[in-house]
Enzyme design. Structure first.
Site, PDB file in Angstrom:
ATOM      1  N   THR A 222       0.863  -1.188   0.000  1.00 46.16           N
ATOM      2  CA  THR A 222       0.000   0.000   0.000  1.00 46.16           C
ATOM      3  C   THR A 222       0.895   1.231   0.000  1.00 46.16           C
ATOM      4  OG1 THR A 222      -1.715  -1.170   1.223  1.00 46.16           O
ATOM      5  CG2 THR A 222      -1.862   1.224   1.210  1.00 46.16           C
ATOM      6  N   PHE A 224       1.180   5.118   0.798  1.00 52.55           N
ATOM      7  CA  PHE A 224       0.555   6.137   1.652  1.00 52.55           C
ATOM      8  C   PHE A 224       1.128   7.507   1.300  1.00 52.55           C
ATOM      9  CE2 PHE A 224      -1.608   3.641   4.987  1.00 52.55           C
ATOM     10  CZ  PHE A 224      -1.101   2.370   4.733  1.00 52.55           C
TER      11      PHE A 224
HETATM   12  O1  LIG Z   1      -7.625  -0.723   7.982  1.00 52.06           O
HETATM   13  C1  LIG Z   1      -6.425  -0.509   8.060  1.00 52.06           C
HETATM   14  O2  LIG Z   1      -5.662  -1.147   8.788  1.00 52.06           O
HETATM   15  C2  LIG Z   1      -5.850   0.549   7.245  1.00 52.06           C
HETATM   16  O3  LIG Z   1      -4.801   1.040   7.564  1.00 52.06           O
HETATM   17  C3  LIG Z   1      -6.559   0.970   5.994  1.00 52.06           C
HETATM   18  C4  LIG Z   1      -6.038   0.296   4.740  1.00 52.06           C
HETATM   19  C5  LIG Z   1      -6.620   1.022   3.475  1.00 52.06           C
HETATM   20  O4  LIG Z   1      -7.384   1.948   3.570  1.00 52.06           O
HETATM   21  O5  LIG Z   1      -6.266   0.591   2.378  1.00 52.06           O
HETATM   22  C6  LIG Z   1      -4.587   0.448   4.663  1.00 52.06           C
HETATM   23  C7  LIG Z   1      -3.790  -0.522   4.196  1.00 52.06           C
HETATM   24  C8  LIG Z   1      -4.320  -1.789   3.687  1.00 52.06           C
HETATM   25  O6  LIG Z   1      -4.298  -1.649   2.286  1.00 52.06           O
HETATM   26  C9  LIG Z   1      -5.706  -2.040   4.118  1.00 52.06           C
HETATM   27  C10 LIG Z   1      -6.457  -1.094   4.667  1.00 52.06           C
END
Ligand SMILES: O=C(O)C(=O)C[C@]1(C(=O)O)C=C[C@@H](O)C=C1
Length: 340
Positions: A222, A224
């Site tokens: 992911t 950020f």
């Molecule tokens: O729910 C979480 O733990 C988050 O940090 C959110 C979140 C997102 O919004 O994509 C962040 C990373 C992962 O891809 C899954 C969920």
């Protein structure tokens, strides 16, 4: 803005503190170098002179976003927020110094909500951080995989584990964040429900890990964004990326021409995303025989590999301005060159 019993910032109207709200803390401009005004590129430390940078993230302790915030700003104080919007507001109201929010995932795709919020708020992108997300299937002690009828998690996390969850044959239930899902099944001592969340969430909420690395691909990353009230000063001696948003007139080849301003200057695009214009999503025109045609109208979000300090990027945006009906630079910031 207000916080609940667990110290999580929750949505409220504007920046004025209501009863029970966290005390408004001015940004520690006097202690942290470059906190006010444009920041230098080396602004990645989470602490200085005993002050820990307060970094908003969406979710509860144990969420991946909390870990991403800690990766972006070592030694920072991560501040949980109920919604993405709450994190934007917390920075704008100076309750925190930065926000770290997900923008895209290698399996689940774009987090559209944050694109829309970037446009509605006035924060600047000052960095990016890639985080390797390793999902676990969690349950209360004694609960086995075959007992599970439903699995709760953030919609992105459910999407990233689609194959595994389909194999187990459970109902998927979307909640605000992965750690929230873990906390919910633990608090309610659910015997027929599991959660997709991090191993840290298992530890925090006292759950068992039934399966590790359940994402559909072992490489699950992911990306950020790091957001602040002020931009950083772009430089040319480091690999930089710039994020912009623009809209165009309707017409043949306009998007092609807009993207050509980068191709002509050998600037690499890393992402393009289109979103409906929320304020005026439809463009209504005459169809030439007294009828009306309704076109969808879009905003285009583009990331390109160049610093706004480079004349090449400045010329490209100068050229784009001639074609665009609206153009905004969301940030020019160092690329995350790490492996995640
Ligand atoms: O729910 C979480 O733990 C988050 O940090 C959110 C979140 C997102 O919004 O994509 C962040 C990373 C992962 O891809 C899954 C969920």
């Amino acid at each position: 803005m207000a916080s609940n019993h667990d110290g999580v910032f929750v949505a409220s109207n504007g920046c004025i503190n209501g009863a029970g709200a966290l005390e408004l803390r001015a940004s520690p401009d006097e202690t942290l170098p470059n906190v006010a005004g444009p920041k230098s590129v080396s602004d990645v430390s989470g602490s200085a002179n005993g002050y820990r940078l307060r970094v908003a993230y969406q979710g509860l302790p144990g969420a991946y976003s909390e870990a991403a915030a800690a990766k972006a700003y070592r030694d920072c104080e991560p501040v949980p927020c109920e919604l993405f919007e709450t994190a934007f507001d917390a920075v704008e109201c100076m309750l925190v110094d930065r926000a770290v929010l997900p923008i895209e995932n290698s399996l689940g795709g774009t987090i559209h909500r944050n694109y829309d919020l970037l446009l509605r708020h006035n924060l600047h992108i000052i960095g990016e951080v890639k985080y390797a997300v390793r999902h676990c299937l969690l349950a209360n002690s004694g609960v086995k995989k075959e007992n599970l009828k439903r699995v709760l998690s953030h919609p992105q996390a459910l999407a990233q584990c689609e194959n595994t969850l389909a194999k187990i044959g459970v109902v998927r239930e979307a909640v605000d964040d992965t750690a929230g899902a873990a906390k919910f099944i633990a608090t309610h001592k659910l015997q027929d429900a599991g959660a997709v969340a991090s191993s840290l969430a298992a530890e925090i909420y006292g759950l068992d890990i039934l399966a590790l690395d359940i994402q559909d691909d072992p490489d699950n990353i992911t990306r950020f964004l790091m957001l602040a009230r002020e931009p950083i000063i772009p430089v040319t001696h480091k690999p930089f990326k710039t994020s912009i948003v623009f809209s165009l007139e309707e017409g043949p080849g306009v998007l092609f021409k807009a993207l050509a301003v980068f191709a002509l200057r050998n600037i690499n695009l890393t992402k393009i995303e289109s979103r409906p214009k929320r304020t005026k999503p439809l463009r209504i025109t005459d169809n030439g025989s007294n009828g009306r045609l309704k076109y969808f109208d879009y905003l285009f979000f583009v990331d390109f590999e160049a610093s706004m300090a480079s004349p090449n990027a400045q010329n490209a945006l100068g050229h784009l301005k001639e074609l665009a009906t609206f153009l905004r630079v969301l940030g020019s910031y160092p690329r995350d060159m790490s492996e995640a």
